[in-house]
Design a protein around this motif. Structure first.
Motif, PDB file in Angstrom:
ATOM      1  N   ARG A   1       0.832  -1.210   0.000  1.00 59.08           N
ATOM      2  CA  ARG A   1       0.000   0.000   0.000  1.00 59.08           C
ATOM      3  C   ARG A   1       0.864   1.258   0.000  1.00 59.08           C
ATOM      4  O   ARG A   1       0.570   2.229  -0.693  1.00 59.08           O
ATOM      5  CB  ARG A   1      -0.928   0.010   1.205  1.00 59.08           C
ATOM      6  CG  ARG A   1      -2.046  -0.987   1.106  1.00 59.08           C
ATOM      7  CD  ARG A   1      -2.922  -0.906   2.327  1.00 59.08           C
ATOM      8  NE  ARG A   1      -4.040  -1.820   2.214  1.00 59.08           N
ATOM      9  CZ  ARG A   1      -4.862  -2.106   3.197  1.00 59.08           C
ATOM     10  NH1 ARG A   1      -4.697  -1.542   4.386  1.00 59.08           N
ATOM     11  NH2 ARG A   1      -5.851  -2.948   3.027  1.00 59.08           N
TER      12      ARG A   1
ATOM     13  N   SER B   1       1.106   4.169  -3.038  1.00 61.57           N
ATOM     14  CA  SER B   1       0.732   5.573  -2.851  1.00 61.57           C
ATOM     15  C   SER B   1       1.676   6.525  -3.579  1.00 61.57           C
ATOM     16  O   SER B   1       1.338   7.684  -3.794  1.00 61.57           O
ATOM     17  CB  SER B   1       0.685   5.914  -1.359  1.00 61.57           C
ATOM     18  OG  SER B   1       1.992   5.931  -0.796  1.00 61.57           O
TER      19      SER B   1
ATOM     20  N   TRP C   1      -0.036   8.036  -6.610  1.00 58.22           N
ATOM     21  CA  TRP C   1      -1.266   8.798  -6.454  1.00 58.22           C
ATOM     22  C   TRP C   1      -1.082  10.205  -7.008  1.00 58.22           C
ATOM     23  O   TRP C   1      -0.001  10.792  -6.913  1.00 58.22           O
ATOM     24  CB  TRP C   1      -1.647   8.917  -4.989  1.00 58.22           C
ATOM     25  CG  TRP C   1      -2.076   7.644  -4.332  1.00 58.22           C
ATOM     26  CD1 TRP C   1      -2.309   6.441  -4.910  1.00 58.22           C
ATOM     27  CD2 TRP C   1      -2.296   7.458  -2.938  1.00 58.22           C
ATOM     28  NE1 TRP C   1      -2.675   5.512  -3.978  1.00 58.22           N
ATOM     29  CE2 TRP C   1      -2.677   6.106  -2.746  1.00 58.22           C
ATOM     30  CE3 TRP C   1      -2.223   8.281  -1.839  1.00 58.22           C
ATOM     31  CZ2 TRP C   1      -2.970   5.583  -1.504  1.00 58.22           C
ATOM     32  CZ3 TRP C   1      -2.517   7.757  -0.599  1.00 58.22           C
ATOM     33  CH2 TRP C   1      -2.894   6.430  -0.435  1.00 58.22           C
TER      34      TRP C   1
END
Length: 82
Positions: A29, A33, A36
């Motif tokens: 995770r 990110s 993003w």
């Protein structure tokens, strides 16, 4: 007695495996990110909270706001990986 030793080893191995899986998911995770999209935001409030319950603990508290495609968002959650 040998049964208890084997059981202890199995329990610790399973616990270690569980921690490894959890760490792998968290790392995945966190790395995800990096891709993003980013937007500019404003920190509307920040302070350090002190907790003296059995020992002193300090926690950063932050409130922020930002907008994406004209839609306003606000929050107070700060953590990596989701």
């Amino acid at each position: 007695m040998l049964f208890m030793q084997k059981l202890s080893v199995i329990v610790f191995l399973l616990a270690g495996l569980g921690m490894l899986v959890y760490a792998s998911i968290s790392l995945s995770r966190a790395l995800g990110s990096r891709s993003w999209p980013t937007v500019k935001g404003t920190i509307t409030r920040s302070f350090v909270d002190e907790d003296n319950d059995g020992g002193v603990t300090y926690t950063a508290k932050v409130t922020y706001r930002f907008s994406v495609k004209g839609r306003e968002f606000s929050g107070n959650e700060v953590r990596a990986g989701g």
